[in-house]
Scaffold this motif. Structure first.
Motif, PDB file in Angstrom:
ATOM      1  N   ARG A 134      58.435  50.789  62.674  1.00  8.89           N
ATOM      2  CA  ARG A 134      56.886  49.969  62.038  1.00  8.89           C
ATOM      3  C   ARG A 134      56.402  49.497  64.162  1.00  8.89           C
ATOM      4  NH1 ARG A 134      56.378  45.901  57.546  1.00  8.89           N
ATOM      5  NH2 ARG A 134      58.570  44.593  59.048  1.00  8.89           N
ATOM      6  N   ILE A 135      55.272  49.820  64.061  1.00 13.82           N
ATOM      7  CA  ILE A 135      54.707  49.434  65.683  1.00 13.82           C
ATOM      8  C   ILE A 135      53.730  48.592  65.481  1.00 13.82           C
ATOM      9  CG2 ILE A 135      53.741  50.682  67.256  1.00 13.82           C
ATOM     10  CD1 ILE A 135      56.169  51.805  66.563  1.00 13.82           C
ATOM     11  N   ILE A 136      53.942  47.244  65.797  1.00 14.61           N
ATOM     12  CA  ILE A 136      53.087  46.061  65.497  1.00 14.61           C
ATOM     13  C   ILE A 136      52.174  44.963  67.329  1.00 14.61           C
ATOM     14  CG2 ILE A 136      53.811  43.792  65.446  1.00 14.61           C
ATOM     15  CD1 ILE A 136      55.590  44.099  62.950  1.00 14.61           C
ATOM     16  N   GLY A 137      51.697  45.610  66.987  1.00 16.75           N
ATOM     17  CA  GLY A 137      50.808  44.732  68.062  1.00 16.75           C
ATOM     18  C   GLY A 137      50.020  46.064  69.487  1.00 16.75           C
ATOM     19  N   ALA A 138      50.269  47.491  69.162  1.00 21.55           N
ATOM     20  CA  ALA A 138      50.132  48.359  69.519  1.00 21.55           C
ATOM     21  C   ALA A 138      48.369  48.873  69.486  1.00 21.55           C
ATOM     22  CB  ALA A 138      50.432  49.718  70.117  1.00 21.55           C
ATOM     23  N   THR A 139      47.354  48.369  70.340  1.00 23.03           N
ATOM     24  CA  THR A 139      46.860  49.383  69.962  1.00 23.03           C
ATOM     25  C   THR A 139      45.198  50.044  70.755  1.00 23.03           C
ATOM     26  OG1 THR A 139      45.761  46.759  70.242  1.00 23.03           O
ATOM     27  CG2 THR A 139      43.799  48.044  70.256  1.00 23.03           C
ATOM     28  N   TYR A 140      46.067  50.445  72.239  1.00 24.65           N
ATOM     29  CA  TYR A 140      45.977  51.728  73.106  1.00 24.65           C
ATOM     30  C   TYR A 140      46.716  52.624  73.040  1.00 24.65           C
ATOM     31  CZ  TYR A 140      41.906  48.526  74.139  1.00 24.65           C
ATOM     32  OH  TYR A 140      40.718  47.472  74.429  1.00 24.65           O
ATOM     33  N   ILE A 141      47.704  52.325  72.453  1.00 22.73           N
ATOM     34  CA  ILE A 141      49.051  53.187  72.278  1.00 22.73           C
ATOM     35  C   ILE A 141      49.295  53.573  71.476  1.00 22.73           C
ATOM     36  CG2 ILE A 141      51.531  53.167  73.315  1.00 22.73           C
ATOM     37  CD1 ILE A 141      50.952  50.894  75.061  1.00 22.73           C
ATOM     38  N   THR A 142      49.159  54.909  70.890  1.00 21.21           N
ATOM     39  CA  THR A 142      49.378  55.507  69.726  1.00 21.21           C
ATOM     40  C   THR A 142      50.950  55.249  69.024  1.00 21.21           C
ATOM     41  OG1 THR A 142      49.639  57.441  70.240  1.00 21.21           O
ATOM     42  CG2 THR A 142      47.725  56.602  70.132  1.00 21.21           C
ATOM     43  N   ARG A 143      50.796  55.515  68.107  1.00 22.37           N
ATOM     44  CA  ARG A 143      52.283  55.449  67.235  1.00 22.37           C
ATOM     45  C   ARG A 143      53.638  56.733  68.073  1.00 22.37           C
ATOM     46  NH1 ARG A 143      55.282  53.766  63.036  1.00 22.37           N
ATOM     47  NH2 ARG A 143      57.131  55.644  62.247  1.00 22.37           N
ATOM     48  N   GLU A 144      52.617  57.671  68.207  1.00 22.45           N
ATOM     49  CA  GLU A 144      53.077  58.588  68.757  1.00 22.45           C
ATOM     50  C   GLU A 144      53.809  58.730  70.024  1.00 22.45           C
ATOM     51  OE1 GLU A 144      50.416  58.958  67.508  1.00 22.45           O
ATOM     52  OE2 GLU A 144      51.373  59.275  64.779  1.00 22.45           O
ATOM     53  N   GLU A 145      52.862  57.925  71.119  1.00 21.91           N
ATOM     54  CA  GLU A 145      53.411  57.242  72.406  1.00 21.91           C
ATOM     55  C   GLU A 145      55.029  56.699  72.190  1.00 21.91           C
ATOM     56  OE1 GLU A 145      49.745  58.223  74.865  1.00 21.91           O
ATOM     57  OE2 GLU A 145      49.642  56.136  73.521  1.00 21.91           O
ATOM     58  N   VAL A 146      54.892  55.707  71.529  1.00 16.13           N
ATOM     59  CA  VAL A 146      56.637  54.985  71.560  1.00 16.13           C
ATOM     60  C   VAL A 146      57.256  55.128  70.758  1.00 16.13           C
ATOM     61  CG1 VAL A 146      57.063  52.497  70.081  1.00 16.13           C
ATOM     62  CG2 VAL A 146      54.338  52.959  71.399  1.00 16.13           C
ATOM     63  N   MET A 147      57.148  56.072  70.200  1.00  9.67           N
ATOM     64  CA  MET A 147      58.082  57.374  69.716  1.00  9.67           C
ATOM     65  C   MET A 147      58.263  58.289  70.629  1.00  9.67           C
ATOM     66  SD  MET A 147      58.003  55.951  66.284  1.00  9.67           S
ATOM     67  CE  MET A 147      59.384  56.978  65.778  1.00  9.67           C
ATOM     68  N   GLU A 148      58.165  59.079  71.489  1.00  7.00           N
ATOM     69  CA  GLU A 148      58.108  59.678  72.481  1.00  7.00           C
ATOM     70  C   GLU A 148      58.313  59.378  73.302  1.00  7.00           C
ATOM     71  OE1 GLU A 148      55.819  62.573  75.388  1.00  7.00           O
ATOM     72  OE2 GLU A 148      55.254  62.046  73.901  1.00  7.00           O
ATOM     73  N   PHE A 156      62.835  42.797  56.480  1.00  8.55           N
ATOM     74  CA  PHE A 156      63.304  42.921  55.036  1.00  8.55           C
ATOM     75  C   PHE A 156      62.082  44.139  54.243  1.00  8.55           C
ATOM     76  CE2 PHE A 156      63.496  42.175  49.741  1.00  8.55           C
ATOM     77  CZ  PHE A 156      64.856  42.405  49.675  1.00  8.55           C
ATOM     78  N   PRO A 157      62.977  45.351  53.987  1.00  4.49           N
ATOM     79  CA  PRO A 157      64.628  45.278  53.388  1.00  4.49           C
ATOM     80  C   PRO A 157      65.106  46.147  54.841  1.00  4.49           C
ATOM     81  CG  PRO A 157      63.150  46.812  52.100  1.00  4.49           C
ATOM     82  CD  PRO A 157      62.508  46.517  53.142  1.00  4.49           C
ATOM     83  N   THR A 158      64.562  46.998  55.129  1.00  4.01           N
ATOM     84  CA  THR A 158      65.237  47.884  55.886  1.00  4.01           C
ATOM     85  C   THR A 158      64.116  47.698  57.195  1.00  4.01           C
ATOM     86  OG1 THR A 158      64.732  49.888  55.065  1.00  4.01           O
ATOM     87  CG2 THR A 158      67.201  48.735  55.137  1.00  4.01           C
ATOM     88  N   TYR A 159      62.832  47.227  57.775  1.00  2.68           N
ATOM     89  CA  TYR A 159      62.256  48.261  58.845  1.00  2.68           C
ATOM     90  C   TYR A 159      62.921  47.059  59.928  1.00  2.68           C
ATOM     91  CZ  TYR A 159      58.363  48.195  55.250  1.00  2.68           C
ATOM     92  OH  TYR A 159      57.584  48.922  53.878  1.00  2.68           O
ATOM     93  N   PHE A 160      62.873  49.113  60.858  1.00  5.37           N
ATOM     94  CA  PHE A 160      62.924  48.351  62.284  1.00  5.37           C
ATOM     95  C   PHE A 160      61.122  48.295  62.432  1.00  5.37           C
ATOM     96  CE2 PHE A 160      63.754  50.071  66.444  1.00  5.37           C
ATOM     97  CZ  PHE A 160      64.772  49.290  66.394  1.00  5.37           C
ATOM     98  N   ASP A 161      61.045  47.195  63.363  1.00  8.02           N
ATOM     99  CA  ASP A 161      59.755  46.609  63.645  1.00  8.02           C
ATOM    100  C   ASP A 161      59.730  46.260  65.391  1.00  8.02           C
ATOM    101  OD1 ASP A 161      58.791  46.622  61.047  1.00  8.02           O
ATOM    102  OD2 ASP A 161      59.027  44.019  61.190  1.00  8.02           O
ATOM    103  N   ILE A 162      58.585  47.279  65.991  1.00 12.05           N
ATOM    104  CA  ILE A 162      59.185  47.247  67.748  1.00 12.05           C
ATOM    105  C   ILE A 162      57.696  46.587  67.978  1.00 12.05           C
ATOM    106  CG2 ILE A 162      58.432  48.772  69.655  1.00 12.05           C
ATOM    107  CD1 ILE A 162      59.764  51.037  68.495  1.00 12.05           C
ATOM    108  N   HIS A 163      57.620  45.369  68.548  1.00 13.05           N
ATOM    109  CA  HIS A 163      56.193  44.844  69.027  1.00 13.05           C
ATOM    110  C   HIS A 163      56.265  45.328  70.534  1.00 13.05           C
ATOM    111  CE1 HIS A 163      57.196  41.857  65.713  1.00 13.05           C
ATOM    112  NE2 HIS A 163      58.322  42.406  65.999  1.00 13.05           N
TER     113      HIS A 163
END
Length: 227
Positions: free
Chosen positions: A26-40, A77-84
């Motif tokens: 899960r990507i938390i706190g991003a407004t201008y940066i997309t999930r795809e950009e964070v993953m890449e 919980f249960p198995t979330y990996f959160d990127i802030h």
């Protein structure tokens, strides 16, 4: 004890086997940066085994992006990996060589450079030329940095009212507001001293109409220039 260590070793081996998928990112706190950009940028893909992610390297990779001020990681919980993600937010558009326009954060970092202004996420600074600016550069002009500091201290509802900021040859700053009178705040040092007065005026003008050409808060008391 040996049995416990053997069982734990087997468990550790099994959960790290190639092809085993555990958890969701899960990507938390991003407004201008997309999930795809964070993953890449983080070298991530789904489905993924979140237990195999090198968390220290991931943070280093993400913070190479000038748009990201800080990145951190937590499990939920249960198995979330959160990127802030803490983003550097756009504070001004500054004209630079090209001619082009640099989107500059409140911290003075150049987030991107465009051939034309692509959106209204930040007001345009007129009367100042930034020279040869590129992605990742930092604004060195102390007057502009002081102005950015002033703008960054404003609450979002006030920031959204600002359509343009002008600076004359003496570094005197005028804030142009949507549907309100321009406000002369003086130089960056004076603007930061008079921030409470500026905010009060913005709120007052949001509730009723003011007649005049501009308001000057460089004086001890705000001065309204009549038509």
């Amino acid at each position: 004890m040996l049995a416990f260590l053997a069982a734990f070793g087997l468990f550790w081996f099994l959960i790290h086997r190639p092809g085993l998928h555990i958890g969701k990112i899960r990507i938390i706190g991003a407004t201008y940066i997309t999930r795809e950009e964070v993953m890449e940028e983080g070298g991530l893909w789904e489905p993924i085994n979140v237990l195999d992610i090198d968390r220290k390297q991931l943070i280093q990779d993400l913070e190479k992006d000038v748009r990201i001020e800080k990145a951190s990681i937590s499990f939920a919980f249960p198995t979330y990996f959160d990127i802030h993600i803490t983003e550097r937010l756009p504070g001004l558009y500054v004209e630079c060589d090209g001619p082009q326009f640099a989107k500059v954060s409140y911290s003075g970092h150049v987030l991107a450079v465009y051939s034309s202004i692509p959106d209204a996420t930040a007001p345009l600074l007129t009367g100042y030329h930034g020279g040869n600016l590129m992605d990742g550069d930092e604004i060195e002009d102390e007057d502009v940095r002081g102005l950015l500091h002033f703008l960054g201290r404003l609450e979002p509802s006030i920031q959204d009212q600002i359509t343009e900021v002008s600076m004359d040859g003496r570094k005197q700053i005028t804030i142009h507001l949507r549907r309100s009178l321009p406000i002369i705040v003086g130089d960056a040092e004076n603007a930061n001293k008079k921030i409470d007065t500026f905010v009060m005026l913005c709120r007052e003008m949001g509730n009723r109409k003011f007649k005049g050409k501009y308001i000057d808060i460089t004086y001890e008391q705000p001065y309204v220039k009549l038509e």
